[in-house]
Design a protein around this motif. Structure first.
Motif, PDB file in Angstrom:
ATOM      1  N   LEU A   1       0.913  -1.208   0.024  1.00 59.64           N
ATOM      2  CA  LEU A   1       0.216  -0.008  -0.153  1.00 59.64           C
ATOM      3  C   LEU A   1       0.824   1.283  -0.108  1.00 59.64           C
ATOM      4  N   TYR A   2       1.987   1.197   0.712  1.00 60.67           N
ATOM      5  CA  TYR A   2       2.719   2.438   0.924  1.00 60.67           C
ATOM      6  C   TYR A   2       3.601   2.715  -0.469  1.00 60.67           C
ATOM      7  N   LEU A   3       3.890   1.867  -1.378  1.00 60.98           N
ATOM      8  CA  LEU A   3       4.520   1.956  -2.298  1.00 60.98           C
ATOM      9  C   LEU A   3       3.579   2.176  -3.671  1.00 60.98           C
ATOM     10  N   GLU A   4       2.260   2.203  -3.318  1.00 62.19           N
ATOM     11  CA  GLU A   4       1.357   2.433  -4.599  1.00 62.19           C
ATOM     12  C   GLU A   4       0.999   3.873  -4.359  1.00 62.19           C
ATOM     13  N   ASP A   5       0.646   4.207  -5.470  1.00 58.19           N
ATOM     14  CA  ASP A   5       0.264   5.649  -5.783  1.00 58.19           C
ATOM     15  C   ASP A   5      -1.338   6.036  -5.936  1.00 58.19           C
ATOM     16  N   HIS A   6      -2.099   4.917  -5.503  1.00 59.71           N
ATOM     17  CA  HIS A   6      -3.368   4.896  -5.200  1.00 59.71           C
ATOM     18  C   HIS A   6      -3.925   4.003  -4.340  1.00 59.71           C
ATOM     19  N   PRO A   7      -5.220   4.135  -3.579  1.00 61.36           N
ATOM     20  CA  PRO A   7      -5.725   3.306  -2.883  1.00 61.36           C
ATOM     21  C   PRO A   7      -6.044   1.786  -3.588  1.00 61.36           C
ATOM     22  N   LEU A   8      -5.971   0.503  -2.684  1.00 63.82           N
ATOM     23  CA  LEU A   8      -6.159  -0.570  -3.380  1.00 63.82           C
ATOM     24  C   LEU A   8      -7.458  -1.225  -2.346  1.00 63.82           C
ATOM     25  N   THR A   9      -8.029  -2.209  -3.223  1.00 63.87           N
ATOM     26  CA  THR A   9      -9.205  -2.953  -2.503  1.00 63.87           C
ATOM     27  C   THR A   9      -8.578  -4.170  -1.963  1.00 63.87           C
ATOM     28  N   ALA A  10      -9.502  -4.701  -1.017  1.00 64.59           N
ATOM     29  CA  ALA A  10      -8.869  -6.105  -0.196  1.00 64.59           C
ATOM     30  C   ALA A  10      -8.655  -7.173  -1.344  1.00 64.59           C
TER      31      ALA A  10
ATOM     32  N   GLY B   1     -16.792   7.062  -7.100  1.00 63.60           N
ATOM     33  CA  GLY B   1     -17.473   6.121  -8.096  1.00 63.60           C
ATOM     34  C   GLY B   1     -17.280   4.629  -7.844  1.00 63.60           C
ATOM     35  N   GLU B   2     -16.651   4.226  -6.563  1.00 61.54           N
ATOM     36  CA  GLU B   2     -16.313   3.011  -6.252  1.00 61.54           C
ATOM     37  C   GLU B   2     -17.256   2.740  -4.965  1.00 61.54           C
ATOM     38  N   ARG B   3     -17.818   1.561  -4.953  1.00 61.69           N
ATOM     39  CA  ARG B   3     -18.549   1.025  -3.953  1.00 61.69           C
ATOM     40  C   ARG B   3     -17.676   0.165  -2.724  1.00 61.69           C
ATOM     41  N   ARG B   4     -16.685  -0.615  -3.445  1.00 59.61           N
ATOM     42  CA  ARG B   4     -16.018  -1.237  -2.494  1.00 59.61           C
ATOM     43  C   ARG B   4     -14.973  -0.535  -1.812  1.00 59.61           C
ATOM     44  N   GLU B   5     -14.677  -0.983  -0.513  1.00 64.50           N
ATOM     45  CA  GLU B   5     -13.738  -0.357   0.421  1.00 64.50           C
ATOM     46  C   GLU B   5     -12.255  -0.538  -0.252  1.00 64.50           C
ATOM     47  N   HIS B   6     -11.655   0.835  -0.102  1.00 67.60           N
ATOM     48  CA  HIS B   6     -10.223   0.969  -0.515  1.00 67.60           C
ATOM     49  C   HIS B   6      -9.392   1.388   0.748  1.00 67.60           C
ATOM     50  N   TYR B   7      -8.106   0.948   0.510  1.00 68.09           N
ATOM     51  CA  TYR B   7      -7.149   1.069   1.664  1.00 68.09           C
ATOM     52  C   TYR B   7      -6.010   1.619   1.037  1.00 68.09           C
ATOM     53  N   GLU B   8      -5.432   2.539   2.055  1.00 68.59           N
ATOM     54  CA  GLU B   8      -4.179   3.372   1.725  1.00 68.59           C
ATOM     55  C   GLU B   8      -3.092   3.291   3.090  1.00 68.59           C
TER      56      GLU B   8
END
Length: 175
Positions: free
Chosen positions: A36-45, A79-86
Motif C-alpha cells: 500500500l505504501y509503495l502504491e500511488d493510489h488506494p487498493l481494495t482487499a 465512483g467505487e462502492r468497494r472499500e479501498h485502503y491506503e
C-alpha cells in the motif's frame, strides 16, 4: 483486471515483512503495508489478495489489525462502492504509536513487577537475599530510566543514553 505487482515491490515488501516480524508483528502485516505504501493510489482487499497471494480471510484479518494500529486507513474512491485502503505515510507516527502503546506499557509492567518482587525481599536476612534485592533495585532503576528515555524520545526531546551505561557500570563495580 488487477495490475501485476512489480517484483521489486515484493522484494521490499518481504524485507519490511521480515523486519516487522522481528518486532513482534505478523510478517504479512508488514508486506501488506509496504504494498500500500509503495502504491500511488488506494487498493481494495481483492487487489491486496491478488498481489500478495493471500486468502480473503487473511487479508480481511490483516486489514482489520492494520486499521486498528492506524497503519492503514480506509480511503474513499469516487465512483467505487468497494472499500479501498491506503498506507499511513508518516513513519514517525507509526513507530511512535507502537513505542507509546506497546513498548512503554511493557516497561511500566516490568517496573510494577520489580517493585512487587522487591517488596517481598527482606534484604537484611542473608547475603544472597541482599544481593537479589540490590539487583532487583538496579533492574527497577534501569526500567525507570528506559521509560524516561523512551518518553523523552516520543516527546521529541534529545535523548542521552549515558544514564543506562553508567547504571550498568555501577552494577558491574558492585559485584
Amino acid at each position: 483486471m488487477t495490475a501485476r505487482v512489480d517484483p521489486a515491490v515484493l522484494k521490499v515488501a518481504d524485507a519490511v515483512g521480515a523486519l516487522i516480524e522481528s518486532w513482534g508483528f505478523k510478517r504479512n502485516m508488514g508486506r501488506m503495508w509496504t504494498v500500500l505504501y509503495l502504491e500511488d493510489h488506494p487498493l481494495t482487499a481483492g487487489d491486496l489478495q491478488d498481489r500478495l497471494g493471500l486468502s480473503t480471510g487473511a487479508v480481511s484479518m490483516l486489514l482489520a489489525e492494520l486499521v486498528q494500529w492506524g497503519i492503514v486507513k480506509k480511503a474513499w474512491v469516487v465512483g467505487e462502492r468497494r472499500e479501498h485502503y491506503e498506507a499511513e505515510t508518516s513513519l514517525w507516527k507509526m513507530v511512535s504509536r507502537v513505542f507509546r502503546e506497546r513498548e512503554l506499557n511493557w516497561i511500566k509492567t516490568a517496573v510494577d513487577a520489580f517493585a512487587a518482587a522487591g517488596a517481598e525481599l527482606e534484604p537484611g536476612r542473608d547475603a544472597r537475599r541482599k544481593l537479589i534485592a540490590e539487583r532487583v533495585a538496579t533492574l527497577t532503576q534501569l526500567a525507570q530510566v528506559g521509560a524516561k528515555l523512551l518518553e523523552s524520545m516520543l516527546d521529541g526531546e534529545s535523548v542521552d543514553s549515558l544514564p543506562i551505561k553508567t547504571m550498568g557500570e555501577l552494577a558491574k563495580d558492585k559485584s
